[in-house]
Design a protein around this motif. Structure first.
Motif, short mmCIF file in Angstrom:
data_model
loop_
_atom_site.label_atom_id
_atom_site.label_comp_id
_atom_site.label_asym_id
_atom_site.label_seq_id
_atom_site.Cartn_x
_atom_site.Cartn_y
_atom_site.Cartn_z
N THR A 105 0.89 -1.21 0.06
CA THR A 105 0.13 -0.03 -0.16
C THR A 105 0.70 1.13 0.05
O THR A 105 1.81 1.42 0.92
CB THR A 105 -1.03 -0.07 1.35
N PRO A 106 0.74 2.21 -1.05
CA PRO A 106 1.63 3.32 -1.04
C PRO A 106 1.17 4.15 0.31
O PRO A 106 0.27 4.27 0.71
CB PRO A 106 1.08 3.96 -2.17
N PRO A 107 2.43 4.85 0.70
CA PRO A 107 2.35 5.68 2.03
C PRO A 107 1.02 6.47 1.87
O PRO A 107 0.28 6.68 2.83
CB PRO A 107 3.64 6.35 2.30
N ALA A 108 0.86 7.38 0.84
CA ALA A 108 -0.12 8.40 0.56
C ALA A 108 -1.64 7.56 0.85
O ALA A 108 -2.32 8.26 1.43
CB ALA A 108 -0.02 8.94 -0.76
N LEU A 109 -1.78 6.26 0.36
CA LEU A 109 -2.99 5.71 0.38
C LEU A 109 -3.23 5.37 1.80
O LEU A 109 -4.47 5.36 2.52
CB LEU A 109 -2.83 4.46 -0.57
N SER A 110 -2.12 4.48 2.43
CA SER A 110 -2.64 4.38 4.18
C SER A 110 -2.78 5.66 4.73
O SER A 110 -3.39 5.36 5.62
CB SER A 110 -1.25 3.33 4.42
N ARG A 125 -16.14 12.33 1.47
CA ARG A 125 -16.44 11.94 0.09
C ARG A 125 -14.91 12.29 -0.63
O ARG A 125 -14.51 11.61 -1.65
CB ARG A 125 -17.50 12.72 -0.33
N GLU A 126 -14.43 13.59 -0.34
CA GLU A 126 -13.20 13.76 -1.09
C GLU A 126 -12.06 12.85 -0.94
O GLU A 126 -11.26 12.62 -1.50
CB GLU A 126 -12.81 15.28 -0.52
N ILE A 127 -12.03 12.35 0.50
CA ILE A 127 -10.83 11.48 0.93
C ILE A 127 -11.31 10.03 0.03
O ILE A 127 -10.40 9.50 -0.66
CB ILE A 127 -10.79 11.37 2.41
N GLN A 153 -14.41 9.36 10.09
CA GLN A 153 -15.55 8.41 10.34
C GLN A 153 -16.03 8.33 11.94
O GLN A 153 -16.96 8.77 12.22
CB GLN A 153 -15.61 7.30 9.78
N ARG A 154 -14.94 8.54 12.65
CA ARG A 154 -15.24 8.47 14.02
C ARG A 154 -15.71 10.02 14.56
O ARG A 154 -16.51 9.97 15.26
CB ARG A 154 -13.75 8.21 14.71
N LYS A 155 -14.99 11.01 13.87
CA LYS A 155 -15.28 12.36 14.29
C LYS A 155 -16.96 12.49 13.78
O LYS A 155 -17.57 13.10 14.43
CB LYS A 155 -14.52 13.15 13.51
N LYS A 192 -6.04 6.21 6.81
CA LYS A 192 -6.16 6.40 8.38
C LYS A 192 -7.05 7.73 8.68
O LYS A 192 -7.71 7.77 9.46
CB LYS A 192 -4.99 6.66 9.06
N GLU A 193 -6.68 8.69 7.71
CA GLU A 193 -7.52 10.02 7.85
C GLU A 193 -9.04 9.78 7.92
O GLU A 193 -9.89 10.19 8.32
CB GLU A 193 -7.03 11.01 6.81
#
Length: 55
Positions: A7-12, A44-46, A22-24, A16-17
């Motif tokens: 998994t590319p770092p940007a993707l992971s 949605r953007e993420i 979703q918790r927020k 996580k974000e």
């Protein structure tokens, strides 16, 4: 070409974000309902960015 199971770092970090967001959202639905729309827009953007990177 990257390894298909890596998994590319940007993707992971996006994933996580998204989890944090979703918790927020779940918390905001109880405490700050008027913030939910903005959080959902960001969610949605993420999600779209994750989909784009996953291709």
């Amino acid at each position: 070409m990257s390894h298909p199971f890596h998994t590319p770092p940007a993707l992971s970090s996006l994933q996580k974000e998204l989890e944090d967001l979703q918790r927020k959202i779940a918390e905001s639905e109880k405490t700050e309902p008027r913030h939910v729309a903005a959080l959902r827009k960001r969610e949605r953007e993420i999600s779209e960015e994750i989909a784009r990177l996953s291709r």
